[in-house]
Design a protein around this motif. Structure first.
Motif, PDB file in Angstrom:
ATOM      1  N   VAL A  99      82.968 -51.389 -65.570  1.00 55.02           N
ATOM      2  CA  VAL A  99      82.037 -50.071 -65.322  1.00 55.02           C
ATOM      3  C   VAL A  99      82.793 -49.558 -66.689  1.00 55.02           C
ATOM      4  N   ASP A 100      81.324 -49.115 -66.991  1.00 53.44           N
ATOM      5  CA  ASP A 100      81.034 -48.550 -68.137  1.00 53.44           C
ATOM      6  C   ASP A 100      82.027 -47.198 -68.134  1.00 53.44           C
ATOM      7  N   LEU A 101      82.807 -46.816 -69.158  1.00 56.82           N
ATOM      8  CA  LEU A 101      83.962 -46.316 -69.717  1.00 56.82           C
ATOM      9  C   LEU A 101      83.226 -44.453 -69.595  1.00 56.82           C
ATOM     10  N   ASP A 102      82.778 -44.438 -70.131  1.00 54.34           N
ATOM     11  CA  ASP A 102      82.319 -42.756 -69.942  1.00 54.34           C
ATOM     12  C   ASP A 102      80.997 -42.217 -69.129  1.00 54.34           C
ATOM     13  N   HIS A 103      80.639 -42.894 -67.723  1.00 49.19           N
ATOM     14  CA  HIS A 103      79.710 -42.891 -67.186  1.00 49.19           C
ATOM     15  C   HIS A 103      80.104 -41.589 -66.203  1.00 49.19           C
ATOM     16  N   GLU A 104      78.940 -40.488 -66.846  1.00 53.57           N
ATOM     17  CA  GLU A 104      79.615 -38.783 -65.768  1.00 53.57           C
ATOM     18  C   GLU A 104      80.047 -38.691 -64.096  1.00 53.57           C
ATOM     19  N   ASP A 105      79.318 -40.343 -63.022  1.00 51.02           N
ATOM     20  CA  ASP A 105      79.129 -39.866 -62.140  1.00 51.02           C
ATOM     21  C   ASP A 105      80.112 -41.298 -61.634  1.00 51.02           C
ATOM     22  N   ILE A 106      81.034 -41.981 -62.010  1.00 51.67           N
ATOM     23  CA  ILE A 106      80.728 -42.673 -61.478  1.00 51.67           C
ATOM     24  C   ILE A 106      82.532 -43.355 -62.726  1.00 51.67           C
ATOM     25  N   SER A 107      82.332 -43.359 -64.182  1.00 54.14           N
ATOM     26  CA  SER A 107      83.538 -43.502 -64.503  1.00 54.14           C
ATOM     27  C   SER A 107      85.162 -42.964 -64.233  1.00 54.14           C
ATOM     28  N   SER A 108      85.498 -41.425 -63.793  1.00 56.14           N
ATOM     29  CA  SER A 108      86.098 -40.920 -63.080  1.00 56.14           C
ATOM     30  C   SER A 108      86.832 -41.604 -61.946  1.00 56.14           C
ATOM     31  N   LYS A 109      86.280 -42.366 -61.415  1.00 59.82           N
ATOM     32  CA  LYS A 109      86.297 -42.367 -60.003  1.00 59.82           C
ATOM     33  C   LYS A 109      87.292 -44.314 -60.125  1.00 59.82           C
ATOM     34  N   VAL A 110      87.411 -44.894 -61.594  1.00 54.89           N
ATOM     35  CA  VAL A 110      87.846 -46.097 -61.601  1.00 54.89           C
ATOM     36  C   VAL A 110      89.584 -45.871 -62.009  1.00 54.89           C
ATOM     37  N   ILE A 111      90.797 -45.792 -61.735  1.00 48.83           N
ATOM     38  CA  ILE A 111      91.586 -45.786 -61.668  1.00 48.83           C
ATOM     39  C   ILE A 111      92.422 -46.247 -61.871  1.00 48.83           C
ATOM     40  N   LEU A 112      92.125 -47.600 -62.273  1.00 47.68           N
ATOM     41  CA  LEU A 112      92.473 -49.786 -63.015  1.00 47.68           C
ATOM     42  C   LEU A 112      91.383 -50.162 -62.951  1.00 47.68           C
ATOM     43  N   ARG A 113      92.040 -50.847 -64.443  1.00 48.22           N
ATOM     44  CA  ARG A 113      90.663 -51.791 -64.950  1.00 48.22           C
ATOM     45  C   ARG A 113      92.031 -52.998 -65.843  1.00 48.22           C
ATOM     46  N   ALA A 114      91.228 -54.385 -65.647  1.00 47.82           N
ATOM     47  CA  ALA A 114      91.401 -54.955 -66.277  1.00 47.82           C
ATOM     48  C   ALA A 114      90.297 -56.244 -66.535  1.00 47.82           C
ATOM     49  N   ASN A 115      90.716 -56.918 -67.246  1.00 53.16           N
ATOM     50  CA  ASN A 115      89.743 -57.844 -67.376  1.00 53.16           C
ATOM     51  C   ASN A 115      90.456 -59.495 -67.546  1.00 53.16           C
ATOM     52  N   PHE A 116      89.489 -60.090 -66.948  1.00 52.90           N
ATOM     53  CA  PHE A 116      89.376 -61.909 -66.350  1.00 52.90           C
ATOM     54  C   PHE A 116      88.691 -62.608 -66.574  1.00 52.90           C
ATOM     55  N   SER A 117      87.587 -61.923 -67.889  1.00 52.28           N
ATOM     56  CA  SER A 117      86.482 -62.325 -68.012  1.00 52.28           C
ATOM     57  C   SER A 117      86.108 -62.996 -69.587  1.00 52.28           C
ATOM     58  N   GLY A 118      87.267 -63.246 -70.295  1.00 49.34           N
ATOM     59  CA  GLY A 118      87.269 -63.866 -71.888  1.00 49.34           C
ATOM     60  C   GLY A 118      86.065 -62.862 -73.094  1.00 49.34           C
ATOM     61  N   SER A 119      85.816 -61.634 -72.698  1.00 50.94           N
ATOM     62  CA  SER A 119      85.301 -60.305 -73.549  1.00 50.94           C
ATOM     63  C   SER A 119      86.585 -59.777 -74.030  1.00 50.94           C
ATOM     64  N   ASN A 120      86.052 -59.053 -75.093  1.00 47.29           N
ATOM     65  CA  ASN A 120      86.989 -58.171 -75.503  1.00 47.29           C
ATOM     66  C   ASN A 120      87.478 -56.894 -74.926  1.00 47.29           C
ATOM     67  N   ASN A 121      86.447 -56.888 -74.273  1.00 43.77           N
ATOM     68  CA  ASN A 121      87.090 -55.214 -73.641  1.00 43.77           C
ATOM     69  C   ASN A 121      86.622 -55.042 -72.325  1.00 43.77           C
ATOM     70  N   ASN A 122      87.080 -53.617 -71.980  1.00 44.97           N
ATOM     71  CA  ASN A 122      87.092 -53.433 -70.218  1.00 44.97           C
ATOM     72  C   ASN A 122      85.488 -52.915 -69.745  1.00 44.97           C
ATOM     73  N   ASP A 123      84.432 -52.379 -70.672  1.00 49.12           N
ATOM     74  CA  ASP A 123      83.435 -51.787 -70.759  1.00 49.12           C
ATOM     75  C   ASP A 123      82.080 -52.465 -70.039  1.00 49.12           C
ATOM     76  N   ASP A 124      81.780 -51.985 -69.446  1.00 49.50           N
ATOM     77  CA  ASP A 124      80.004 -53.023 -68.856  1.00 49.50           C
ATOM     78  C   ASP A 124      79.151 -53.286 -69.902  1.00 49.50           C
ATOM     79  N   LYS A 125      78.999 -54.773 -70.471  1.00 52.79           N
ATOM     80  CA  LYS A 125      77.784 -54.607 -71.534  1.00 52.79           C
ATOM     81  C   LYS A 125      77.078 -55.125 -70.790  1.00 52.79           C
ATOM     82  N   TYR A 126      77.299 -55.812 -69.661  1.00 56.30           N
ATOM     83  CA  TYR A 126      76.290 -56.153 -69.092  1.00 56.30           C
ATOM     84  C   TYR A 126      75.669 -55.499 -67.594  1.00 56.30           C
TER      85      TYR A 126
END
Length: 351
Positions: A99-126
């Protein structure tokens, strides 16, 4: 009344022979103050035309799309459900591309992040995960963007798809285990993979911990089973359009597709930076737009499950699932899915 006990009192009063009827004293309010709420036919369908965000003068925005108005009330009655509950505090895990790290309408609703994709970060590049998360829980009545079906919900963002939208069954299984261990009441999986014993074990583990799991049925247009949706302990979701017809692309089959929800031209959040879905070298300068697919239908059902749980906080996952599946509206043709198109108001008020 204590919060969450209203429907129990109504049920008790309704059984009293001296009571003609009992009902909530509903709050009267505008449907939503969000900028693009009028384009969210899935939440409130007035027969409006659907348009995307576009600008024909530049190549950095999507090409113009216009879909003629559909059938009024071919929607999930989200506004009516909000008079009962907004789902405050219910945790929904979105296992997707992040989920986008700084989206005005949804990022603040994210309370926990984890990465199981092998990508370098938790941001949503897709781009996919941000769109799905917005459908679930975008902030309502903030004069920005859109409203989620469960605007009071919070999000656990499990990144199981890489920046190119690819993942593994083991990564998805790890995401399911992570979500179940971190308080998710609902897990949404807008994705598909081949049958896997590792994945099925994770699904069953989460179900046995009391979680409701929801997944997209797939966009193949046929009846081929897709996983994890086809597992018995997952609600498989097909897609409808703005007239309650089966979407042409939607996988179907009442033997395993459980329920349907709007999946054509669903308006939601997108990352406010470059993402794969915006095209190579392009930036989606308007970070809201439409998306098509059972990927969009699945989070509508997941959010409805969350609303239903909020209205029935002591219920088991099997009871909540039954309320959602038994309270649908007719949609599509007989045989498309086991139940109908989800109705959030019917689900939260189901006895």
């Amino acid at each position: 009344m204590p919060a969450g006990k209203e429907l129990q009192l109504i049920d008790a009063l309704g059984r009293n022979p001296v009571v003609e009827y009992a009902e909530p004293d509903y709050v009267v309010a505008a449907a939503s103050e969000d900028t693009f709420f009028g384009r969210q036919y899935a939440l409130q369908n007035d027969g409006q035309d659907i348009v995307n965000n576009h600008d024909t003068a530049t190549s950095t925005k999507p090409a113009p799309i216009k879909i003629d108005g559909g059938t009024p009330d071919a929607d999930v009655d989200a506004v009516e459900a909000w008079a009962i509950t907004s789902g405050t505090g219910v945790r929904v895990a979105v296992l997707d591309s992040g989920v986008d790290l700084d989206h005005e309408d949804i990022s603040s609703k994210v309370i926990l992040r984890a990465n199981f994709s092998g990508s370098n970060n938790n941001d949503d590049k897709y781009g996919h995960g941000t769109h799905v998360a917005g459908i679930v829980a975008a902030t309502a009545n903030n004069n920005k963007g859109v409203a989620g079906v469960c605007p009071g919900c919070t999000i656990l963002a499990g990144k199981v798809l890489s920046d190119n939208g690819i993942g593994t069954s083991s990564g998805l299984a790890n995401g399911i285990n992570w979500a179940a261990s971190n308080g998710a009441k609902v897990i949404n999986m807008s994705l598909a993979v081949r049958a896997s014993r590792t994945l099925e074990a994770a699904v069953n583990n989460a179900w046995n911990k009391g979680v409701v799991l929801v997944a997209a049925a797939g966009n193949g247009g046929g009846q081929t089973k897709m996983y994890p949706g086809a597992y018995p302990n997952v609600i498989a979701v097909g897609a409808t359009d703005n007239s309650d017809a089966k979407a042409s692309f939607s996988t179907f089959g009442a033997s395993w597709v459980d329920i349907a929800a709007p999946g054509v031209a669903v308006f939601s959040t997108f990352p406010n930076h470059e993402s794969a879905l915006a095209g190579t070298g392009k930036k989606r300068s308007l970070n809201y737009d439409i998306g098509d697919g059972t990927s969009m239908a699945s989070p509508i059902v997941a959010a409805t499950v969350a609303l239903t749980w909020s209205a029935n906080p002591g219920a088991s996952n099997s009871v909540v699932r039954a309320k959602v599946e038994s309270s649908t509206d007719p949609a599509g043709d007989i045989g498309d899915w086991a139940h109908g198109r989800v109705n959030a108001y019917n689900a939260v008020t189901s006895p």
